[in-house]
Enzyme design. Structure first.
Site, short mmCIF file in Angstrom:
data_model
loop_
_atom_site.label_atom_id
_atom_site.label_comp_id
_atom_site.label_asym_id
_atom_site.label_seq_id
_atom_site.Cartn_x
_atom_site.Cartn_y
_atom_site.Cartn_z
CE LYS A 1 0.17 2.91 6.72
NZ LYS A 1 -0.13 4.32 5.90
NE ARG B 1 -5.93 1.80 -0.87
CZ ARG B 1 -5.72 3.02 -0.60
NH1 ARG B 1 -4.55 3.59 -0.46
NH2 ARG B 1 -6.79 3.81 -0.69
CG ASP C 1 -8.78 2.06 -2.97
OD1 ASP C 1 -8.25 0.86 -2.78
OD2 ASP C 1 -8.36 3.16 -2.21
CG ASN D 1 -1.86 1.07 1.27
OD1 ASN D 1 -1.89 1.97 0.54
ND2 ASN D 1 -2.45 1.30 2.23
#
Length: 182
Positions: free
Chosen positions: A16, A93, A150, A9
């Site tokens: 992350k 992501r 997303d 991410n």
């Protein structure tokens, strides 16, 4: 599945990550961590599922750590920590997949080009989401990468919800509500 999956991410100032092992019954969490403050005082911290510190590294204050260097550091950690099975894939992501990218997709040069074209829809997030994909493709071209969007989560919004508060002319031109960031 043999090997592990690294999930990323990527944001403007942090990266992350988590590492999951493939098992006969699914995925098992193995490591969680972050490289934070990429643009000021980078700090890597990785912990196992019990919270024990597996790796920690600090760069000097004032250091700017490019994604390519952060990823090299993270991949070196993963190699040292995982041993012979190593990484089987990397999952990313990605904030925006537009109207056409509504499910996880294998990262290819064509997908990267399509996502680059979407950068004007989210100029604050997309460059940071794409940087690790480019860096991994350059460093480990045979490592499978998958992008998860997303915007896919809200792709099934009913048409009335996707058009909510938009003038009809904008909706007819393809502008729609994606349902994230408020």
């Amino acid at each position: 599945m043999v090997g592990s999956i690294l999930t990323l991410n990527a944001g403007s100032s942090s990266l992350k990550f988590a590492i999951f092992d493939g098992t006969a019954t699914g995925l098992k969490a193995r490591v969680r961590g972050e490289i934070e403050d990429l643009d000021a005082a980078p700090h890597l911290l990785a912990r196992d599922t019990d919270g024990s510190v597996l790796a920690e590294r600090r760069w000097p204050t004032g250091t700017t750590l490019p994604f390519a260097v952060a990823l090299d550091t993270l991949l070196e950690f993963a190699d040292a920590h995982l041993g012979r099975d190593g990484l089987a894939a990397v999952g990313h992501r990605v904030v925006h997949g537009g109207a056409d990218h509504i499910a996880p997709e294998v990262v290819t040069p064509a997908l990267l080009a399509a996502l680059e074209a979407l950068t004007p829809l989210d100029p604050l997030h997309m460059p940071d989401n794409l940087a690790p994909m480019h860096a991994i493709a350059a460093a480990r071209p045979s490592l499978k990468q998958v992008a998860c969007f997303d915007t896919a989560f809200h792709h099934t919004l009913p048409p009335v919800a996707a058009r909510f508060t938009l003038p009809r002319a904008l909706s007819a031109a393809g502008v729609r509500r994606y349902g994230f960031h408020g």
